[in-house]
Design an enzyme around this catalytic site. Structure first.
Site, PDB file in Angstrom:
ATOM      1  N   SER A   1       0.835  -1.202   0.000  1.00 28.97           N
ATOM      2  CA  SER A   1       0.000   0.000   0.000  1.00 28.97           C
ATOM      3  C   SER A   1       0.870   1.253   0.000  1.00 28.97           C
ATOM      4  O   SER A   1       2.071   1.189   0.223  1.00 28.97           O
ATOM      5  CB  SER A   1      -0.882   0.000   1.247  1.00 28.97           C
ATOM      6  OG  SER A   1      -0.086   0.268   2.380  1.00 28.97           O
ATOM      7  N   LYS A   2       0.205   2.365  -0.239  1.00 32.27           N
ATOM      8  CA  LYS A   2       0.907   3.648  -0.227  1.00 32.27           C
ATOM      9  C   LYS A   2       1.553   3.881   1.140  1.00 32.27           C
ATOM     10  O   LYS A   2       2.639   4.436   1.223  1.00 32.27           O
ATOM     11  CB  LYS A   2      -0.097   4.754  -0.566  1.00 32.27           C
ATOM     12  CG  LYS A   2       0.489   6.143  -0.471  1.00 32.27           C
ATOM     13  CD  LYS A   2      -0.377   7.150  -1.170  1.00 32.27           C
ATOM     14  CE  LYS A   2      -0.418   8.505  -0.491  1.00 32.27           C
ATOM     15  NZ  LYS A   2       0.843   9.051  -0.029  1.00 32.27           N
ATOM     16  N   ARG A   3       0.866   3.420   2.189  1.00 36.93           N
ATOM     17  CA  ARG A   3       1.421   3.583   3.541  1.00 36.93           C
ATOM     18  C   ARG A   3       2.783   2.925   3.682  1.00 36.93           C
ATOM     19  O   ARG A   3       3.678   3.455   4.327  1.00 36.93           O
ATOM     20  CB  ARG A   3       0.453   3.001   4.581  1.00 36.93           C
ATOM     21  CG  ARG A   3      -0.830   3.758   4.748  1.00 36.93           C
ATOM     22  CD  ARG A   3      -1.020   4.357   6.162  1.00 36.93           C
ATOM     23  NE  ARG A   3      -0.605   3.500   7.254  1.00 36.93           N
ATOM     24  CZ  ARG A   3      -1.394   2.641   7.885  1.00 36.93           C
ATOM     25  NH1 ARG A   3      -2.651   2.495   7.507  1.00 36.93           N
ATOM     26  NH2 ARG A   3      -0.933   1.936   8.885  1.00 36.93           N
TER      27      ARG A   3
END
Ligand code: GLU
Length: 509
Positions: A266-268
């Site tokens: 994910s972007k996280r």
């Protein structure tokens, strides 16, 4: 066009920037098309107007372009099966929804969103999930329950309605997935009556996707694993629309996993570990939230493509470096794995290093020039070529070129305190003054001659080399980095070398 021509599509929804997983889907579609002399088509699936994000379609097009994945057909490109934006095909879908109602495969549902919400909350209250389908549909406000007159009246009165697929009861839907093998779903256990056509006059993803794949003569649907649960509905739609004989083959690609641990990348993860998950940088038009991109982070598209190709596909050999052309020759769906592939940001850098080192000095110099201009540095090609040749080996990104070479263009303003403390002795300044005089006398200012003059003088004085070399380097570059000292002198030029020594003596000594 032959009936069996391979035609694949990349069908993103313009709801935001393309994630790495999306690029990988586009890439595998592209490679499959190239390998099989087929067509690679871009179709924009923008029927959900509530999720439309301005700039997202342009972002998708730009990303594909940067990666070199150029579609044969698509919005702004043309082709015999256009338009390629679903919103522009709007009028085409209703008749298929109507056909499904007429043949008993679908029905009108008049339940308002508020009514459905009440049912959803009631179900939640008893820890269940509401689903509009086999077990509930007979009790709800739809054409399965209402009489024909009631339905006609509601339609005539302009009541809002959706058209839902009537999922057949307790049926096993089995389909061969080209990556996963045979996959079976039971309709009662896992499937609800999906909306095919919405009250705003737009088809949903499911209907538009199947209709377009049929009309565009798509031979293979290659997409992410998250669409696997939709496959049985799509298979049933082909059956319901009598298109079974030209139904495409399906292939669902594995997930791209986090660098550590389980779960989808994910972007996280990228934010936490400092790597991009998008091909290009993106600023969310609503929130202003900024995301980095591989392109702006200095990755070469060939490195990005190479690393994406190996996320889920393997060549079956030890080979790790592949150009897009090579990939187009060797790619096959048989070599795509079922299980998710872990993304390794260090490996990404390693790929970039490889492609960086493949570039000629001239290519790197031309990539370096805009950086220099931005820094306000002017330098001739001869010097640039020499500098880049000297430091190339130490770099993996264009930005590293400046990190590794700034001192060739700017005199040090500060000197590394630790090195000063360790290397600058009582007599260093005096000794360096003498060295600068020796340097002034060197006639042909090149590394060999400088070294010769320097060595002769040092030997005559019987000074230890180590004692002088370190402070000398410190004077010239501000620390203890850099290539061969005499090469640095040559590239700085005589005047600059002497002036830097004198400045250091003044400032440190
Ligand atoms: N519009 C879908 C998406 O955004 C396409 C899925 C498919 O390829 O069928 O990914």
């Amino acid at each position: 066009m032959s009936e069996n021509k391979v035609r694949v599509r990349f069908a993103p929804s313009p709801t935001g920037p393309l994630h790495m997983g999306g690029v990988r889907t586009a890439l595998f579609n592209y490679l499959f098309a190239k390998k099989n002399n087929g067509d690679f088509i871009l179709r924009i699936e923008d029927t959900d107007q509530t999720r439309f994000v301005p700039g997202a379609e342009e972002y998708i097009a730009e990303s594909l372009k940067w990666c070199g994945l150029n579609p044969e057909e698509g919005p702004g490109i043309g082709g015999d099966f256009g338009p390629y934006r679903q919103s522009e095909r709007k009028d085409l879908y209703k008749k298929y929804a109507d056909q499904l109602v007429a043949t008993g495969w679908a029905y009108y549902a008049f339940d308002t969103p508020e009514e459905i919400d009440v049912l959803r909350r009631e179900a939640e209250a008893v820890k269940e999930t509401f689903s509009y389908g086999i077990s509930t549909r007979e009790k709800l406000n739809n054409s399965l329950k209402l009489s024909e007159e009631e339905v006609q009246k509601k339609l005539k009165d302009g009541n809002a309605y959706v058209i839902r697929f009537k999922m057949p009861e307790d049926t096993e839907v089995t389909e061969e997935d080209l990556i996963r093998g045979s996959v079976t779903f039971n309709t009662t256990k896992s499937l609800d009556d999906k909306v095919l056509f919405k009250s705003d006059g737009m088809p949903t993803y499911h209907l538009a996707n199947v209709v377009d794949d049929h009309l565009m003569k798509i031979s293979h649907v290659i997409r992410g694993e998250e669409w696997l649960p939709s496959m049985p509905l799509h298979v049933l739609l082909y059956k319901a629309l009598n298109w079974e004989d030209t139904k495409p083959r399906f292939a669902h690609l594995p997930l791209i996993l986090k660098p550590a641990g389980k779960g989808k990348l994910s972007k996280r993860d990228g934010d936490k570990m400092g790597f991009p998950v998008f091909p290009l940088e993106w600023t969310d038009p609503k929130t202003g939230d900024f995301s980095r991109g591989y392109r702006e982070d200095g990755y070469f598209p060939e490195a990005f493509i190479n690393l994406m190709a190996l996320l889920g596909w393997n060549p079956g050999t030890e080979q790790e470096f592949f150009s897009l052309e090579e990939l187009s020759e060797v790619f096959s769906l048989e070599r795509v794995v079922k299980s998710g592939s872990r993304f390794d940001p260090e490996k990404a850098k390693w790929f970039n290093r490889h492609y960086f080192q493949q570039k000629t000095v001239e290519e790197l110099v031309s990539l370096f020039k805009p950086v220099l201009t931005e820094k306000g540095v002017e330098a001739g090609d001869e010097k640039l070529n020499k500098v880049v040749a000297e430091i190339k080996e130490r770099c993996e990104f264009v930005a590293d070129l400046w990190e590794q070479s700034y001192y060739f263009f700017e005199a040090p303003e500060e000197y590394d305190a630790k090195t000063v403390k360790k290397r600058w002795k009582e007599d260093t300044s005096d000794k360096l003054k003498e060295i600068s005089i020796v340097f002034e006398s060197v006639e042909n200012w090149n590394a060999d001659d400088i070294k010769e003059a320097f060595s002769a003088f040092m030997n005559e004085k019987e000074w230890g080399f180590g004692m002088i070399m370190n402070p000398l380097r410190l004077s010239l570059v501000g620390g203890n980095m850099g290539p061969d000292l005499f090469v640095i002198c040559e590239l700085l030029g005589k005047d600059e070398t002497v002036s830097r020594i004198n400045t250091a003596v003044e400032k440190i000594g």
